[in-house]
Design a protein around this motif. Structure first.
Motif, PDB file in Angstrom:
ATOM      1  N   LEU A 200       0.511  -1.171  -0.082  1.00  0.00           N
ATOM      2  CA  LEU A 200       0.053   0.088  -0.129  1.00  0.00           C
ATOM      3  C   LEU A 200       0.989   1.061   0.066  1.00  0.00           C
ATOM      4  N   VAL A 201       0.262   1.732  -0.840  1.00  0.00           N
ATOM      5  CA  VAL A 201       1.210   3.341  -0.843  1.00  0.00           C
ATOM      6  C   VAL A 201       0.480   4.705  -0.787  1.00  0.00           C
ATOM      7  N   TYR A 202       0.556   5.686  -0.545  1.00  0.00           N
ATOM      8  CA  TYR A 202      -0.933   7.149  -0.135  1.00  0.00           C
ATOM      9  C   TYR A 202      -0.370   7.292  -1.279  1.00  0.00           C
ATOM     10  N   THR A 203       0.038   7.227  -2.815  1.00  0.00           N
ATOM     11  CA  THR A 203      -0.289   7.253  -3.895  1.00  0.00           C
ATOM     12  C   THR A 203      -1.287   7.020  -4.599  1.00  0.00           C
ATOM     13  N   LEU A 204      -1.253   5.904  -3.780  1.00  0.00           N
ATOM     14  CA  LEU A 204      -2.543   5.164  -4.975  1.00  0.00           C
ATOM     15  C   LEU A 204      -3.897   4.551  -4.064  1.00  0.00           C
ATOM     16  N   HIS A 205      -3.374   4.434  -2.850  1.00  0.00           N
ATOM     17  CA  HIS A 205      -4.596   3.642  -1.956  1.00  0.00           C
ATOM     18  C   HIS A 205      -4.887   4.594  -0.810  1.00  0.00           C
ATOM     19  N   ASP A 206      -4.589   6.252  -0.796  1.00  0.00           N
ATOM     20  CA  ASP A 206      -5.470   6.876   0.001  1.00  0.00           C
ATOM     21  C   ASP A 206      -7.241   6.856  -0.450  1.00  0.00           C
ATOM     22  N   GLY A 207      -7.759   6.592   0.562  1.00  0.00           N
ATOM     23  CA  GLY A 207      -9.499   6.100   0.528  1.00  0.00           C
ATOM     24  C   GLY A 207      -9.887   5.160  -0.091  1.00  0.00           C
ATOM     25  N   MET A 208      -8.915   3.644  -0.126  1.00  0.00           N
ATOM     26  CA  MET A 208     -10.261   2.285   0.236  1.00  0.00           C
ATOM     27  C   MET A 208     -10.775   2.275   1.060  1.00  0.00           C
ATOM     28  N   ASP A 209     -11.242   1.574  -0.229  1.00  0.00           N
ATOM     29  CA  ASP A 209     -12.491   1.174   1.539  1.00  0.00           C
ATOM     30  C   ASP A 209     -11.990   0.148   1.465  1.00  0.00           C
ATOM     31  N   ALA A 210     -12.110  -0.437   3.235  1.00  0.00           N
ATOM     32  CA  ALA A 210     -11.721  -1.531   3.221  1.00  0.00           C
ATOM     33  C   ALA A 210     -12.748  -2.801   4.289  1.00  0.00           C
TER      34      ALA A 210
END
Length: 241
Positions: free
Chosen positions: A141-151
């Motif tokens: 996980l990296v902030y540029t691609l995955h910030d906001g992903m719903d768990a």
């Protein structure tokens, strides 16, 4: 047991100890990895709780960086820490109120071969996700691609960010999206028998003291990261004349 939205629509101080023993699975084209969460920390945003949390990214209110903390609970707030590594949190509290749980450490219980390929420096299995940066790296996980992903659902990241390049909470954010990676969080059927708490790691000032025992871990679990207080700040020496 899959976590519900209402589970996370509570104060992070309530959620953080109850996340211990939970399983977070990240599915990507490379494969699936599951981590059993063994250590967490709670953080409050501006106006949340009875005391000001100077150790929180949201201590001064909402910004482009911390917008996920103010959004729908149950989404992953991924950020870049100290210019060195990524870290993963789960947004808590009702939408518009900021609090979050930092996933500090865990045990890789599925997908260890993939985790090792991402963490070649790990000498033992217990070190694969023993610390927030290691955990994020092992999960990919990296902030540029995955910030906001719903768990909590299989909703693509683009749908959550439909109000703008990254949705209403991220208007004006031009970072790329990763539509192929998904997150799935399962709560433990049986909670850990023994849980410890203490000051948060590496947080300076009172927010990192015994006044904020907001770090929680499974007692005696070998994958828990070592506690380190914040490095003392040294006064700058006046220039010689």
């Amino acid at each position: 047991m899959r976590a519900s939205r209402s589970f996370f629509a509570r104060d992070a101080l309530e959620v953080a100890p109850e996340l211990l023993g939970a399983h977070l699975t990240i599915s990507s084209p490379e494969g699936d990895i599951t981590v059993r969460i063994t250590e967490t920390e709670a953080y409050h945003g501006l106006g949340t709780g009875q005391v000001h949390d100077a150790g929180s990214h949201a201590r001064m209110g909402k910004t482009a960086r911390n917008a996920t903390m103010f959004g729908e609970p149950g989404h992953l707030y991924v950020y870049f820490s100290y210019g060195m590594h990524n870290a993963v949190n789960v947004a808590c509290s009702p939408e518009g109120v900021a609090s979050g749980v930092l996933l500090r450490a865990g045990e890789i219980v599925a997908g260890e071969e993939l985790a090792r390929s991402r963490r070649p420096a790990a000498k033992t299995s217990r070190d694969l996700a023993r610390g927030p940066g290691r955990l994020a790296q092992a999960l990919g996980l990296v902030y540029t691609l995955h910030d906001g992903m719903d768990a909590l659902s299989d909703t693509p990241l683009q749908a959550y960010r439909s109000g703008g390049p990254r949705g209403p909470e991220h208007a004006g954010d031009e970072r790329p999206l990763d539509p192929r990676t998904r997150a799935h969080l399962e709560l433990p059927d049986v909670p850990p028998r023994h849980i410890s708490s203490g000051p948060r790691t590496g947080v300076s000032g009172e927010a990192g003291s015994e006044a904020f025992p907001w770090r929680f871990w499974i007692t005696d679990d070998p994958t828990v990261s070592p506690y380190r207080p914040a490095a003392p700040r040294t006064a700058r020496r006046a220039p010689s004349t």
